[in-house]
Write an enzyme that holds these catalytic residues in place. Structure first.
Site, PDB file in Angstrom:
ATOM      1  N   ASP A   1      37.333  72.870 -43.363  1.00  0.00           N
ATOM      2  CA  ASP A   1      36.669  73.158 -42.096  1.00  0.00           C
ATOM      3  C   ASP A   1      37.480  72.483 -40.989  1.00  0.00           C
ATOM      4  O   ASP A   1      38.319  71.620 -41.266  1.00  0.00           O
ATOM      5  CB  ASP A   1      35.243  72.611 -42.148  1.00  0.00           C
ATOM      6  CG  ASP A   1      34.500  72.805 -40.837  1.00  0.00           C
ATOM      7  OD1 ASP A   1      34.646  73.883 -40.233  1.00  0.00           O
ATOM      8  OD2 ASP A   1      33.791  71.880 -40.417  1.00  0.00           O
TER       9      ASP A   1
ATOM     10  N   ASP B   1      32.121  69.046 -43.389  1.00  0.00           N
ATOM     11  CA  ASP B   1      31.178  67.997 -42.995  1.00  0.00           C
ATOM     12  C   ASP B   1      29.812  68.528 -42.593  1.00  0.00           C
ATOM     13  O   ASP B   1      28.915  67.734 -42.313  1.00  0.00           O
ATOM     14  CB  ASP B   1      31.746  67.196 -41.824  1.00  0.00           C
ATOM     15  CG  ASP B   1      31.765  67.995 -40.534  1.00  0.00           C
ATOM     16  OD1 ASP B   1      31.453  67.434 -39.479  1.00  0.00           O
ATOM     17  OD2 ASP B   1      32.066  69.197 -40.580  1.00  0.00           O
TER      18      ASP B   1
ATOM     19  N   ASP C   1      29.261  74.299 -44.371  1.00  0.00           N
ATOM     20  CA  ASP C   1      30.332  74.162 -45.359  1.00  0.00           C
ATOM     21  C   ASP C   1      29.804  74.031 -46.784  1.00  0.00           C
ATOM     22  O   ASP C   1      30.591  73.940 -47.723  1.00  0.00           O
ATOM     23  CB  ASP C   1      31.188  72.927 -45.035  1.00  0.00           C
ATOM     24  CG  ASP C   1      31.785  72.973 -43.642  1.00  0.00           C
ATOM     25  OD1 ASP C   1      32.299  74.050 -43.270  1.00  0.00           O
ATOM     26  OD2 ASP C   1      31.722  71.970 -42.922  1.00  0.00           O
TER      27      ASP C   1
END
Length: 1212
Positions: free
Chosen positions: A496, A913, A917
């Site tokens: 990410d 995080d 995700d």
């Protein structure tokens, strides 16, 4: 001590809009709406608004991921339909109850303050919770059932059972069950201790006290005794015992502040609201009753759909009206609520499931070798059986008196003959007895050794100071012990961007208002900050913001110009269009207080702080109005409506009743969604200028938003209000209706401008990415940001370079995607051919060709994922050094991971995080969570967790390399040490008429894998290091040893078996021929063999140890000494065969000469092969180790070590 309190001034109810128009408005327009609709969370496909948004409404892209457990995005729960990773077609699949609309038949009926009637028809779960797995009665059967899921355990159980049969008894009946019992006992003790801790935690939790309304008064009641339907009173700083719907709070406007840190790790305060109709109902003063119809229990902590019928009114309830178990009440004196979900049915407990179990690639590959060993075992047993049959048929008449077969007992009056049952049964019995004798060919101790080694490895990873994050005061977390060694074989990293590569700490940088770019060329580097006076106190924003001097002068200007009006409206929108809660904190100066803007979105916080810096300070928020200090004048705005951000609309809006008696709607959102609702007839020049500024901002890696507004007429507002009232109380189709209502006011907007926020890269990200790529790892970035923003971050993080050929795919149809992919594949082949690398070359080295980067957006992925175009996308992506996916939804992230995972045998790692995700993390072979600004959803779903992206470098290149090397060697060593013993027994069978008689004492046979040789391999598996940390970090290419599978492969397995065969020949035949003409008894020879085996396998291990410690010395030499002691003790027991044998045989010099000859003969071939291999064909690791030994790292520091090519893994 600094106090914190919200700037919430008790305010009267929102005035009827008759003061503004002739249209009547409901008293609680704001509090009654689904404004805080966190339930239908989407993890923000539009990260330019907020990649961590928890409140968005029904995302096509993320329904399936947001609706499931935080830890568990289970694709198996989605029915028979396959999961669609594109953003279309996923609407109806995988939805939780809080995302599907429900009918009255599905509703859960709760009668307020009447638990008896509530539980009369359906007895809902009590509030007692149980996280333990076992009870006193179920522990033994359930634990054994779980342990016997390992096929090897069943194998050893069958062996032990066979040995209980008189016809097959080879070892003592008690001794035969000892190894399996030991392994089962150790695991059971570990499981029992873990479950005891869970029982103790449950007991403490269930016996906590809460204030519950019983018998017309509030009484303290244990949590476990609370029932659904009861009214509960929560005081400040108390934890909620169950999920409750708010009825009333100490705040006159019905607002309550809660902290959800125990639920999702977020420390920012959240606002929850009581309905205006129940705000003044106190059960201890008047009878309170009503009916709540809500959805059945589900795992979506951000979702809640319900209606409440009270006093003849039907009110809608949403996630802003429910507070979940585990939350803490903050900055609110007390709150009343009715329990709707209790115990195991609360959302927190439904989410209390572990991350999905994963098995390491090494362990999976190990099963193949175990099958080979099993086949080899069967072959040995078959050979023995056939030979025994031939021998028996040739000596059938002599069986009564022959050694090893003689059964005739001459001491009795009646002589007993040998019980010959026919050659058929004889071969069956011989085969089964062979299996019993050779059982340790399958190493039962290997499984428990692997678990202990992984625990030791995890301990050192957790204690690694290089992976300690000072900023968050967090250490590395090892949440899964099954896949430590997989860290050394990662080929693809899917990352990410926001909060993973960047800090997710937003700084307001640039702004464009009415077509004018305030780029900050004249910005102040130090901003003192705007301050206001409230009750004689000087209140200042907690954060300082850089400001543009020209814009600051314009915002402070008193001139009533058109330009200033646009600036006024722009910053008013920033200050009002959000869900930020202002809190006041004390400072060391009693006359000065700091205002802290609490919110779930770092983007919103940055925008509100920016507005305050320019003189538009939000100082008060209630459930019905906000107060903004505008250039020293406090103005109150009635909040008449709020539509929160969702990734369908990709924007949010607020409807304000302004002091000038007008009603305005302010909207902010992503440019793609905002430009479609802008009134293009107003000023196209402004729009084009804004678009140009947005492109410039994005190219600098800034996160952009577009701001717009328009005034609502009385008829428009009346229409919106009536539609919203109907939509917010609907049980079926509520979310879709609310989106439709929002679209009625979010149109024909006047564009005000755009903002640009910087999300800075984390420390060390460029260096980390460079190291990972040098190590042969491909890094793909999957983000919801704009393409320009993602590309800019790609350059700054060194993911993209100027030498790369960029292939961009931005299409809006399947056919155009197909053409783009075909053209890109052709171009990639041309580039590879020009650089002399043909498509048939099976190597990953990119030194000979210009690297390519694929940049693709989420819209294109809609038409590619889950279609036949996936194969073309994979072909193209596999040729590229970098893949950058922009504007992707959570399920699309998982789809990209699956694209690679399902088509290659390469290991994948996903790191993120946020909640968006989770699906990606759980899809990858290894999932890593960043404990950052977006809560702990990713951490709770991950296998490993850490504070910074840069920690991936020591995690993979150091610990991953060590773990893989250690575990690979340990598995091969366990195969070797057990096979040596089996071959020695096999050779002996050939000299004893194939009767399966054993020379080695049965106790020594059982202790061989448990005591004699188990500890050294565990110690080496935890402590040994083939290279130092400094070397591994200096030469990232050394990581490629894991990608090439140098430490564990089929070739090494067979070489190990050949070495094993030779060593067993040396162990058996040297003593055999040395004592051939002697009168030595079989027990003495057996003691010599067992000591020789133990000494040889431990010296074999000692040769391969690279880093010696005192623990290693103690384990290896201590095991040899322990073996001598055990053999002596066993031979001192008069009831056992071989009494005093070791004392007789060890008196002779032949005994010690045999041990010496066995060691020399057994190990010389290994020395020779290792020398030739390391001298003439050394691997990279051996070269680096030699440099370390000679201390020449400093001299060779500038020399590029040439790495061996990594062969591409075969397609699946």
């Amino acid at each position: 001590m600094a106090s914190e309190r919200p700037l919430l001034i008790p305010s009267p109810r929102i005035p009827n809009t008759q003061e503004l128009f002739t249209v009547p408005v409901l008293l609680d327009l704001f509090s009654g709406m689904e404004s805080k609709n966190q339930a239908e969370n989407s993890s923000s496909v539009e990260a330019t608004l907020n990649s961590s948004s928890r409140r968005s409404v029904l995302s096509n892209q993320s329904k399936a991921s947001a609706g499931n457990s935080i830890r568990e995005v289970s694709f198996a729960d989605m029915g028979s339909k396959p999961v669609r990773h594109g953003s279309r077609g996923a609407d109806s699949e995988g939805l939780s109850m809080s995302q599907r609309e429900f009918s009255d038949d599905d509703a859960r009926l709760i009668y307020i303050n009447d638990p008896l009637k509530t539980n009369e028809r359906f007895e809902f779960a009590g509030n007692s919770v149980r996280t333990s797995k076992y009870s006193f009665i179920t522990f033994l059967p359930r634990n054994l059932f779980e342990q016997f899921h390992r096929v090897a355990y069943i194998y050893f159980l069958v062996i032990a059972v066979l040995n209980q049969l008189p016809q097959l008894a080879v070892f003592g009946r008690g001794v035969s069950v000892l190894p399996l019992s030991f392994v089962l006992l150790v695991t059971a003790v570990k499981d029992a201790y873990e479950d005891y801790r869970r029982h103790r935690s449950d007991r403490i939790e269930n016996n906590r006290l809460a204030s519950v309304f019983v018998n017309d008064q509030f009484q303290l009641k244990k949590w476990k005794e609370i029932q659904v339907g009861e009214i509960i009173k929560i005081h400040a700083s108390e934890t909620l015992p169950c999920d409750i719907v708010l009825l009333s709070t100490s705040d006159p406007t019905g607002v309550a502040y809660v902290q959800t840190v125990n639920l999702d790790g977020e420390s920012n305060l959240k606002t929850r609201y009581a309905k205006q109709e129940t705000l003044y109902k106190m059960p201890d003063k008047e009878k309170v009753g009503g009916l709540i119809k809500c959805e059945k229990p589900n795992r979506n902590i951000y979702g809640f759909h319900a209606n409440m019928e009270i006093d003849g009114k039907k009110l809608s309830l949403g996630p802003s009206n429910i507070v979940l178990r585990g939350c803490e009440l903050k900055n609110t004196e007390w709150a009343l609520g009715v329990a709707v979900y209790a115990g195991l049915e609360t959302k927190a407990m439904l989410n209390n499931s572990g991350a999905p179990s994963k098995r390491s690639r090494l362990e999976t590959h190990m099963n193949i070798e175990i099958i080979i060993l099993s086949l080899f075992l069967i072959a040995l047993c078959t050979v023995v059986s056939i030979c025994a049959l031939v021998w028996i048929l040739r000596h059938r008449e002599e069986l009564d008196n022959l050694p090893y077969y003689r059964k005739r007992d001459y001491s009795e009056t009646k002589e007993e003959d040998y019980n010959y049952v026919g050659w058929g049964w004889e071969i069956v019995f011989t085969f089964l007895m062979s299996v019993i004798v050779f059982q340790i060919m399958i190493p039962i101790s290997l499984y428990i050794s692997m678990e202990l080694v992984r625990v030791g490895q995890a301990y050192f990873m957790i204690r690694d100071s290089e992976m300690y994050d000072e900023a968050s005061n967090s250490r590395f977390q090892c949440r899964s012990l099954n896949i430590n060694e997989d860290l050394g074989q990662i080929k693809y990293i899917f990352s990410d961007k926001t909060g993973t590569l960047t800090e997710n700490k937003m700084e307001f940088q640039r702004v464009s208002i009415w077509g004018v770019d305030y780029s900050g060329a004249n910005s102040q580097t130090e901003q003192v900050g705007y301050s206001v006076q409230v009750e004689g106190k000087d209140i200042r924003p907690k954060m300082k913001v850089k400001t543009d001097l020209a814009l600051l002068r314009l915002s402070n200007s008193k001139n009533d110009t058109e330009e200033r009006k646009h600036v006024h409206d722009f910053f008013l929108a920033l200050a009002a269009c959000n869900t930020i809660v202002p809190l006041v904190t004390d400072t060391s100066d009693p006359t000065v207080k700091m205002i802290d803007y609490q919110g779930e979105s770092p983007d919103e916080q940055a925008l509100v702080y920016a507005a305050a810096a320019y003189g538009f300070m939000l100082i008060e928020r209630t459930s019905g109005h906000i107060v903004i200090d505008i250039q020293g004048e406090q103005q109150r705005f009635n909040v008449l409506g709020l539509h929160e951000f969702d990734s369908d609309r990709k924007r949010m809006s607020v409807i304000l009743g302004c002091p000038d008696m007008t009603v305005r709607v302010f909207v902010k959102g992503a440019d793609t969604s905002m430009f479609s609702v802008i009134d293009k007839s107003l000023n196209m020049n402004i729009m084009r200028a804004t678009e140009s500024h947005l492109h410039d901002y994005s190219s600098l890696g800034l996160r952009t938003l577009v701001i717009g507004m328009r005034e609502l007429s009385a008829s428009e507002f009346e229409q919106w209000h009536s539609s919203f009232d109907a939509a917010s109380t609907a049980l079926i189709g509520r979310a879709a209706l609310l989106r439709k209502v929002a679209s009625t006011v979010e149109n024909n907007l006047c564009i005000l401008g755009s903002s640009a926020i910087e999300d800075k890269l984390q420390k060390g990200v460029p260096e980390a990415i460079e190291s990972l790529r040098t190590a042969g790892i491909k890094v793909w970035v999957l983000t919801g940001d704009k393409q320009e923003t993602a590309i800019s971050i790609g350059y700054s993080s060194k993911l993209l370079t100027n030498k790369m050929t960029q292939i961009v795919i931005n299409n809006h149809s399947k056919e155009s995607c197909r053409r783009s992919l075909e053209d890109a594949i052709v171009m990639s082949k041309k580039l590879m051919t020009v650089d002399g690398v043909t498509d048939n070359t099976r190597g990953s080295s990119e030194a000979g060709r210009s690297p390519m980067a694929l940049i693709i957006d989420g819209t294109s992925l809609v038409y590619i994922l889950d279609t036949e175009l996936e194969e073309q996308l994979f072909q193209l992506a596999s040729k590229c050094s970098v893949v950058l996916c922009c504007r992707v939804a959570p399920l699309q992230k998982a789809g990209i991971v699956a694209l690679v995972k399902n088509r290659t045998s390469d290991m994948t790692l996903a790191i993120g995080d946020g909640a968006n995700d989770v699906s990606m993390i759980q899809m990858a072979d290894v999932g890593v969570g960043i404990s950052g600004q977006e809560g702990r959803q990713a951490v709770m779903a991950s296998d490993f967790a850490m504070g910074q992206f840069r920690f991936l470098v020591p995690l993979l290149l150091v610990h991953g390399h060590w773990n893989y090397q250690r575990m690979g060697y340990m598995i091969l060593y366990n195969f070797y040490r057990n096979a040596v013993m089996v071959f020695v027994l096999f050779w002996f069978v050939l000299y004893t008429c194939f009767t399966l008689t054993t020379a080695i004492n049965e106790w020594s046979s059982m202790l061989y894998s448990i005591i004699y040789t188990s500890l050294p391999t565990i110690v080496v598996g935890v402590l040994d290091k083939n290279l130092s940390r400094r070397t591994l970090l200096k030469y990232p290419q050394l990581y490629e040893a894991g990608l090439r599978q140098e430490c564990y492969n089929t070739k090494l397995f067979w070489l190990t078996m050949v070495d094993t065969l030779w060593q067993s020949v040396a162990i058996f035949f040297i003593p055999c021929y040395a004592y051939w003409d002697s009168t030595i008894d079989i027990s003495s020879l057996g003691d010599l063999w067992i000591l020789a085996v133990v000494i040889l396998v431990n010296l074999h291990l000692a040769i391969d140890v690279i880093r010696w410690t005192w623990v290693t010395h103690a384990a290896i030499w201590g095991s040899i000494i322990a073996t001598f002691i055990c053999v002596v003790i066993i031979d001192c027991v008069p009831t056992l065969i071989g009494y005093w044998a070791i004392f007789e045989v060890s008196k002779t010099g032949t005994f010690w000469l045999c041990l010496l000859a066995i060691v020399i003969t057994g190990l010389i071939p290994r020395f020779i092969v290792k020398y030739l291999y390391q001298y003439y064909s050394p691997c990279d690791v051996q070269i680096a180790r030699e440099a370390e030994k000679l201390g020449n790292l400093r001299e060779v520091g500038d020399v590029q070590i040439e790495m061996n090519p990594i062969l591409d893994h075969p397609r699946r």
